[in-house]
Scaffold this motif. Structure first.
Motif, PDB file in Angstrom:
ATOM      1  N   UNK A 171      38.021  39.572  17.756  1.00 30.59           N
ATOM      2  CA  UNK A 171      38.744  39.533  16.485  1.00 30.59           C
ATOM      3  C   UNK A 171      39.073  40.938  15.992  1.00 30.59           C
ATOM      4  N   UNK A 172      38.196  41.895  16.280  1.00 30.38           N
ATOM      5  CA  UNK A 172      38.460  43.252  15.838  1.00 30.38           C
ATOM      6  C   UNK A 172      39.568  43.890  16.674  1.00 30.38           C
ATOM      7  N   UNK A 173      39.596  43.613  17.959  1.00 35.85           N
ATOM      8  CA  UNK A 173      40.683  44.114  18.808  1.00 35.85           C
ATOM      9  C   UNK A 173      42.019  43.647  18.251  1.00 35.85           C
ATOM     10  N   UNK A 174      42.109  42.349  17.960  1.00 36.16           N
ATOM     11  CA  UNK A 174      43.357  41.787  17.450  1.00 36.16           C
ATOM     12  C   UNK A 174      43.732  42.414  16.106  1.00 36.16           C
ATOM     13  N   UNK A 175      42.764  42.489  15.195  1.00 36.67           N
ATOM     14  CA  UNK A 175      43.063  43.006  13.849  1.00 36.67           C
ATOM     15  C   UNK A 175      43.434  44.482  13.883  1.00 36.67           C
ATOM     16  N   UNK A 176      42.716  45.281  14.679  1.00 33.13           N
ATOM     17  CA  UNK A 176      43.002  46.720  14.725  1.00 33.13           C
ATOM     18  C   UNK A 176      44.366  46.997  15.338  1.00 33.13           C
ATOM     19  N   UNK A 177      44.712  46.262  16.392  1.00 32.23           N
ATOM     20  CA  UNK A 177      46.032  46.449  17.000  1.00 32.23           C
ATOM     21  C   UNK A 177      47.133  46.074  16.016  1.00 32.23           C
ATOM     22  N   UNK A 178      46.940  44.983  15.293  1.00 25.18           N
ATOM     23  CA  UNK A 178      47.945  44.551  14.322  1.00 25.18           C
ATOM     24  C   UNK A 178      48.070  45.533  13.168  1.00 25.18           C
ATOM     25  N   UNK A 179      46.949  46.156  12.760  1.00 25.04           N
ATOM     26  CA  UNK A 179      46.992  47.062  11.610  1.00 25.04           C
ATOM     27  C   UNK A 179      47.771  48.332  11.897  1.00 25.04           C
ATOM     28  N   UNK A 180      47.890  48.709  13.164  1.00 21.38           N
ATOM     29  CA  UNK A 180      48.599  49.929  13.524  1.00 21.38           C
ATOM     30  C   UNK A 180      50.111  49.722  13.473  1.00 21.38           C
ATOM     31  N   UNK A 181      50.553  48.476  13.659  1.00 19.11           N
ATOM     32  CA  UNK A 181      51.988  48.193  13.696  1.00 19.11           C
ATOM     33  C   UNK A 181      52.410  47.500  12.408  1.00 19.11           C
ATOM     34  N   UNK A 182      53.490  48.006  11.826  1.00 20.03           N
ATOM     35  CA  UNK A 182      53.866  47.629  10.469  1.00 20.03           C
ATOM     36  C   UNK A 182      54.137  46.140  10.299  1.00 20.03           C
ATOM     37  N   UNK A 183      54.707  45.492  11.303  1.00 16.26           N
ATOM     38  CA  UNK A 183      55.030  44.080  11.168  1.00 16.26           C
ATOM     39  C   UNK A 183      53.833  43.178  11.475  1.00 16.26           C
ATOM     40  N   UNK A 184      52.699  43.783  11.809  1.00 14.71           N
ATOM     41  CA  UNK A 184      51.518  43.002  12.103  1.00 14.71           C
ATOM     42  C   UNK A 184      51.535  42.340  13.462  1.00 14.71           C
ATOM     43  N   UNK A 185      52.579  42.602  14.238  1.00 15.81           N
ATOM     44  CA  UNK A 185      52.701  42.006  15.558  1.00 15.81           C
ATOM     45  C   UNK A 185      52.114  42.942  16.611  1.00 15.81           C
ATOM     46  N   UNK A 186      51.290  42.388  17.480  1.00 16.37           N
ATOM     47  CA  UNK A 186      50.738  43.186  18.576  1.00 16.37           C
ATOM     48  C   UNK A 186      51.823  43.414  19.611  1.00 16.37           C
ATOM     49  N   UNK A 187      52.028  44.650  20.096  1.00 18.39           N
ATOM     50  CA  UNK A 187      53.064  44.924  21.093  1.00 18.39           C
ATOM     51  C   UNK A 187      52.890  44.061  22.342  1.00 18.39           C
ATOM     52  N   UNK A 188      53.985  43.768  23.000  1.00 20.65           N
ATOM     53  CA  UNK A 188      53.986  42.855  24.140  1.00 20.65           C
ATOM     54  C   UNK A 188      52.947  43.189  25.210  1.00 20.65           C
ATOM     55  N   UNK A 189      52.776  44.461  25.613  1.00 15.92           N
ATOM     56  CA  UNK A 189      51.801  44.746  26.680  1.00 15.92           C
ATOM     57  C   UNK A 189      50.372  44.336  26.327  1.00 15.92           C
ATOM     58  N   UNK A 190      50.072  44.197  25.008  1.00 15.20           N
ATOM     59  CA  UNK A 190      48.710  43.873  24.584  1.00 15.20           C
ATOM     60  C   UNK A 190      48.630  42.539  23.850  1.00 15.20           C
ATOM     61  N   UNK A 191      49.719  41.763  23.908  1.00 12.38           N
ATOM     62  CA  UNK A 191      49.711  40.448  23.269  1.00 12.38           C
ATOM     63  C   UNK A 191      48.894  39.475  24.120  1.00 12.38           C
ATOM     64  N   UNK A 192      48.615  38.318  23.548  1.00 17.68           N
ATOM     65  CA  UNK A 192      47.834  37.328  24.279  1.00 17.68           C
ATOM     66  C   UNK A 192      46.365  37.405  23.930  1.00 17.68           C
ATOM     67  N   UNK A 193      45.501  36.993  24.842  1.00 16.20           N
ATOM     68  CA  UNK A 193      44.065  36.943  24.586  1.00 16.20           C
ATOM     69  C   UNK A 193      43.519  38.359  24.367  1.00 16.20           C
ATOM     70  N   UNK A 194      42.772  38.578  23.261  1.00 14.22           N
ATOM     71  CA  UNK A 194      42.227  39.922  23.002  1.00 14.22           C
ATOM     72  C   UNK A 194      41.340  40.434  24.125  1.00 14.22           C
ATOM     73  N   UNK A 195      40.590  39.522  24.784  1.00 17.42           N
ATOM     74  CA  UNK A 195      39.704  39.958  25.866  1.00 17.42           C
ATOM     75  C   UNK A 195      40.500  40.547  27.022  1.00 17.42           C
ATOM     76  N   UNK A 196      41.639  39.927  27.326  1.00 16.94           N
ATOM     77  CA  UNK A 196      42.501  40.432  28.407  1.00 16.94           C
ATOM     78  C   UNK A 196      43.107  41.771  28.020  1.00 16.94           C
ATOM     79  N   UNK A 197      43.568  41.867  26.761  1.00 15.03           N
ATOM     80  CA  UNK A 197      44.141  43.124  26.281  1.00 15.03           C
ATOM     81  C   UNK A 197      43.110  44.237  26.321  1.00 15.03           C
ATOM     82  N   UNK A 198      41.866  43.924  25.943  1.00 15.72           N
ATOM     83  CA  UNK A 198      40.816  44.937  25.911  1.00 15.72           C
ATOM     84  C   UNK A 198      40.532  45.466  27.313  1.00 15.72           C
ATOM     85  N   UNK A 199      40.460  44.578  28.291  1.00 16.15           N
ATOM     86  CA  UNK A 199      40.233  45.034  29.669  1.00 16.15           C
ATOM     87  C   UNK A 199      41.365  45.935  30.133  1.00 16.15           C
TER      88      UNK A 199
END
Length: 320
Positions: free
Chosen positions: A95-123
């Motif tokens: 949940x923190x991975x998702x929230x922190x990534x969203x907080x950096x981008x103004x529209x709250x959307x996680x960029x495509x390379x890191x979208x999807x499951x937070x566990x996959x993005x974190x790896x």
């Protein structure tokens, strides 16, 4: 503006640390926008052809060059190891991975390379950062670390001689300590909070990849201030210093070059790179010059930093 309340005994909890991971993540600013970091252009040119997951690395910054808090953990020791710090990042809750990534981008959307499951993005993030370190940082880290260590020695001496408030004032006009309140004026008004350092202390982390002081975006993070280190202008310089002829005639080419360079603290490793001689030879010269009273030295972690003494300053002035 960020305000840290350094209440009473917490003034004694202010500590310095060097973080390889934070240097790595803050350097993404230079990778994304090289024009803002002209002093790093020699390094950026040298890594231009590196095989990196640039999609992921660029997704970790925004137009303001912010980075998510979870990839900038507070160093747990004064001389942290990259692998230990990456282990902390790898253990970040989804949940923190998702929230922190969203907080950096103004529209709250996680960029495509890191979208999807937070566990996959974190790896993917951890792998991209480790590959980035291996290709672009590890060959240069000893040199970078020497500049960071020299900055900490300088700040420590300032505290001893002139006090904590003077040390903070010397970091940046945006930083001020009044009574027990440390205020940090950030570049953006979007980040504004006040919190105490009670129980956590305050960690000061010098960095080569920031022109202004910065802090975590969230007030829930432990108190940390990243600030621009002194000596960046010498980091990628390979030219041998040209000492006055009279000084070269007196003590030789290498020793006169060392004395010229040591206007600011430096380690023997950094000096060897700058002068193009072996660390063994540099250490022999440094020991002889310190014994003669031309240099002083101080230990920081595993490194010994050298600095010109008052006698060395007078010798340089006389020769000039």
């Amino acid at each position: 503006m960020i305000t840290y309340e350094l209440a009473g005994p917490d003034l004694g909890e202010v500590r310095f640390a060097i973080s390889p991971l934070n240097e790595l993540t803050l350097s993404l600013r230079a990778l994304r926008d090289p024009g803002r970091f002209p002093l790093h252009l020699p390094w950026l040119r040298s890594i231009a052809g590196a095989d990196l997951d640039r999609e992921t690395l660029f997704a970790l910054t925004n137009e303001r060059l912010w980075t998510p808090d979870f990839i900038n953990p507070r160093p747990r020791s004064p001389l942290a190891r990259l692998e230990d710090e990456l282990d902390v990042v790898a253990a970040t809750p989804p949940h923190r991975v998702r929230d922190d990534l969203a907080s950096v981008h103004y529209d709250g959307e996680v960029p495509a390379p890191l979208a999807g499951r937070p566990q996959t993005a974190l790896r993917r993030v951890v792998t991209a950062l480790r590959d980035y370190w291996d290709a672009c940082f590890e060959p240069h880290w000893h040199r970078m670390r020497a500049v960071l260590e020299a900055d900490i020695v300088h700040r420590g001496r300032t505290i001893v001689v002139s006090g904590m408030a003077t040390m903070f004032a010397g970091i940046s006009p945006r930083v001020a300590l009044a009574d027990d309140l440390l205020t940090i004026q950030l570049s953006s008004s979007k980040v504004d909070y006040r919190r105490t350092t009670a129980g956590d202390g305050l960690t000061l982390v010098p960095t080569l990849f920031s022109r202004n002081p910065s802090t975590p975006i969230s007030p829930d993070e432990p108190p940390v201030m990243f600030y621009p280190a002194r000596g960046l202008g010498t980091l990628w310089t390979s030219d041998r210093p040209r000492a006055p002829q009279a000084l070269r005639d007196l003590i030789g080419e290498t020793r006169s070059g060392l004395l010229t360079l040591l206007e600011a603290p430096a380690s023997s490793t950094e000096l060897a790179v700058r002068l193009g001689v072996t660390p063994t030879a540099v250490n022999q010269h440094l020991r002889a010059m310190r014994a003669a009273g031309l240099l002083t030295s101080a230990r920081h972690g595993r490194s010994v930093l050298y600095l010109r003494s008052d006698l060395g300053d007078r010798l340089i002035d006389a020769a000039t």
